[in-house]
Design an enzyme around this catalytic site. Structure first.
Site, short mmCIF file in Angstrom:
data_model
loop_
_atom_site.label_atom_id
_atom_site.label_comp_id
_atom_site.label_asym_id
_atom_site.label_seq_id
_atom_site.Cartn_x
_atom_site.Cartn_y
_atom_site.Cartn_z
N ASP A 98 0.86 -1.18 0.00
CA ASP A 98 0.00 0.00 0.00
C ASP A 98 0.90 1.23 0.00
O ASP A 98 1.96 1.25 0.65
CB ASP A 98 -0.92 0.02 1.22
CG ASP A 98 -1.89 1.19 1.18
OD1 ASP A 98 -2.94 1.05 0.52
OD2 ASP A 98 -1.60 2.24 1.80
N GLU A 102 1.07 5.67 0.16
CA GLU A 102 0.50 7.00 0.34
C GLU A 102 1.30 7.93 -0.55
O GLU A 102 2.53 7.77 -0.69
CB GLU A 102 0.56 7.44 1.80
CG GLU A 102 -0.13 6.51 2.78
CD GLU A 102 -1.61 6.30 2.49
OE1 GLU A 102 -2.23 7.22 1.90
OE2 GLU A 102 -2.15 5.23 2.83
N HIS A 147 -5.49 5.02 6.38
CA HIS A 147 -4.75 5.77 5.37
C HIS A 147 -3.27 5.93 5.72
O HIS A 147 -2.64 6.90 5.30
CB HIS A 147 -5.39 7.14 5.13
CG HIS A 147 -6.74 7.06 4.48
ND1 HIS A 147 -6.92 6.66 3.19
CD2 HIS A 147 -7.97 7.31 4.98
CE1 HIS A 147 -8.21 6.67 2.90
NE2 HIS A 147 -8.88 7.06 3.98
N ASP A 165 -2.74 -0.10 6.37
CA ASP A 165 -3.63 -0.50 5.28
C ASP A 165 -3.16 -1.79 4.61
O ASP A 165 -3.97 -2.62 4.18
CB ASP A 165 -3.72 0.63 4.24
CG ASP A 165 -4.54 1.81 4.75
OD1 ASP A 165 -4.96 1.77 5.92
OD2 ASP A 165 -4.75 2.77 3.98
#
Length: 588
Positions: A27, A29, A168, A173
């Protein structure tokens, strides 16, 4: 200089059961939604196998630019937090090493994989294209709206009682996605998704009845060989070949199989019978033989290869080219074929009549024309020498037959010149359909000659050869163009002792009496192609006396014709400019 990351997506070829597959759930960001304009701010990854966590990777990333306020509100990541974090280049190299040889998993994988790929491109690294699984796509397959309002990670995490709540942040995540992945796999198992190759197509629309039949492949070996699909009565529906029987057969039960007729066949099939072969060559040849023997209804490959037509010159005062089913080996001149179909043989026959002015009528003509005989329309068109009316004598007509025989032996120059000139004239006159027909006739004739010239030198009384392969040395014994034995030697030192054993037990193949040979022509062609591969070593060769393949024969003529058709001519533009497809090199 561009280099390649060491991430090898090789598991798909192995058809691994899912409990043995290593997944890296990732994952990211980022500073925004564009892989090219934005940058990664955090990466989290979890490596798992069989439900067990093997390792984790989590780090902030310095994007080299300010983080937008709305992103900070969403993720909680600030500029201050990433100022001392490693740059994207360092993190990507570390991640790729962490994910080596694994299947990548992400929720909405297009987003995360897009950023990873773009980062590699900026670093000058070749993206290794690993196998990727998207949990969003899987969820759409097995999670209904009654169970979850949508397929967002938070909704699915609640449905599958994930051990963490998505927030998030990348590592959190990724951990939640691991639990979602396991929940989805549990739901997919009853639908026949038990192997990696099933999983990568699980989100595609495949009827459940077909997917459940994937268990028919469970007992199959991973060796090369031939597979047969059979119905409930034991009738063979379809025959195929594979380098890995289990993996190939399993693909029939996934969305990778798009052919409607094969989907129908799979619906009818009740079991799969494997025939393990020593080498891929043996598998390909067994497939040809089985299709010819059983004529399975779902195989589109010719089910009657032994019936492929030939063209031969008849034995009479005024010989003519004739389409026949077989040609005696004693006839050494004026033979063409075999042709792939009757229609191709007919086109070639038309080309012969147009180029060599030989008669096309089937009557047996006397040496002297009969009183009152009349010529046919072909004579009026200049496509027949009209021996029936005395338009030519026996000696002159024999020279036309000799010209065709020379063409069959490889003297294609004069024919090619005449045909190319005629096509150019027709094109210049904008008679495009006639030009295309002339091209098709020429192509059919040259391919028939090409096949004949190859077969003349592809049927030695015996040839023994070896080629290095992934499993050792593939050793082949062929007699008169037919595979007589095939085996694999683990080491080069074992090849010669193996050859002695193979020669003692190899199939006895009698010398053929017709041009059709001792086996199917397609089998001889496969062996010939195998012998021409790089690395092949001829151990022994017993060659019958016969002609060699002409240097400027049909092989060269087909290539030359393609070049001529692609180039402008004095008579007008090239057929390519006129929108006519050109002739390729044209393997027979």
């Amino acid at each position: 200089m561009t280099s390649t990351l060491a991430l090898q997506p090789s598991l798909l070829a192995d058809g691994l059961p899912l409990h043995a597959v290593e997944f890296v759930v990732v994952d990211l960001e980022t500073t925004g939604g564009s892989p090219n304009a934005d940058r990664i701010t955090e990466i989290g990854a979890v490596r798992v196998r069989g439900g067990e966590v093997l390792g984790e990777l989590g780090t902030l990333v310095n994007p080299g630019r300010a983080i937008p306020p709305q992103i900070t509100v969403l993720t909680g990541i600030t500029d201050t937090m990433v100022v001392d974090a490693p740059r994207e280049e360092e993190v990507l190299v570390t991640f790729m090493e962490f994910a080596r040889d694994a299947v990548l998993v992400a929720h909405n994988a297009r987003f995360d994989i897009g950023f990873l790929r773009a980062g590699c491109e900026r670093m000058g690294l070749t993206w290794p294209s690993p196998v990727v699984v998207d949990t969003v796509a899987l969820a759409r397959r097995v999670v209904t709206k009654d169970e979850a309002p949508n397929h967002k990670l938070g909704s699915l995490a609640r449905l599958f009682h994930a051990s963490v709540t998505p927030d998030h942040r990348a590592l959190t995540d990724a951990r939640a996605t691991v639990d979602v992945l396991h929940g989805l796999l549990a739901r997919l198992a009853p639908l026949g998704v038990g192997h990696l190759d099933d999983l990568v197509t699980a989100s595609d629309p495949v009827p459940e009845a077909r997917r459940r039949k994937a268990t028919l492949a469970d007992h199959l070996p991973t060796a090369p060989g031939v597979y047969q699909f059979l119905d409930g009565a034991g009738r063979i529906l379809y025959v195929g070949t594979a380098t890995n029987l289990r993996t190939r057969v399993r693909s029939y039960f996934t969305a990778a199989e798009k052919r409607k007729r094969i989907a129908e066949m799979v619906t009818i099939a009740e079991r799969v019978h494997p025939i393990v072969c020593s080498t891929p060559l043996e598998a390909s040849i067994r497939e040809i033989r089985l299709i010819a023997q059983h004529r399975p209804p779902y195989n589109r490959r010719s089910r009657s290869p032994a019936a492929e037509p030939w063209i031969r010159i008849t034995d009479e005062a005024y010989p003519r080219p004739s389409i026949v089913r077989s040609v005696p080996l004693a006839q050494t001149a004026g033979v063409l074929g075999p042709f792939r179909s009757r229609s191709q043989a007919t086109l070639a026959l038309e080309a012969i009549q147009g180029a060599f002015a030989l008669r096309g009528c089937t009557d047996r003509l006397p040496a002297r024309p009969a009183p009152g005989a009349t010529a046919c329309a072909l004579a009026d068109l200049g496509r027949c020498a009209a021996p029936c009316t005395g338009g030519t004598d026996v000696a002159t007509y024999a020279s036309l037959v000799a010209e065709l025989a020379a063409f069959c032996d490889g003297d294609t120059g004069a024919f090619l010149e005449r045909t190319a000139r005629r096509i150019g004239v027709l094109s210049a006159q904008e008679r495009y359909e006639e030009a295309a027909r002339e091209r098709d006739r020429c192509q059919a004739l040259l391919r028939g000659a090409q096949r004949t010239q190859r077969l003349r030198v592809s049927r030695p009384a015996q040839v023994v050869a070896a080629r290095p392969g992934s499993g050792g040395w593939e050793v082949v014994v062929a007699r008169h163009g037919r595979l007589a034995a095939s085996a694999v030697a683990a080491r080069a030192s074992e090849v010669l002792p193996l050859v002695d054993a193979m020669l003692a037990t190899a199939e006895d193949v009698p010398a053929p009496s017709t041009w059709s040979g001792a086996t199917l022509v397609e089998e001889t062609e496969l062996i010939s192609h195998w012998l021409e591969q790089p690395g092949v070593r001829i151990i022994s060769l017993t060659q019958d006396e016969g002609p060699s393949r002409p240097v400027r024969g049909a092989d060269h003529a087909l290539s030359d014709l393609s070049a001529r058709l692609a180039a402008p001519t004095p008579e007008g533009p090239s057929p390519v400019d006129l929108g006519m497809p050109t002739v390729g090199r044209g393997a027979a």
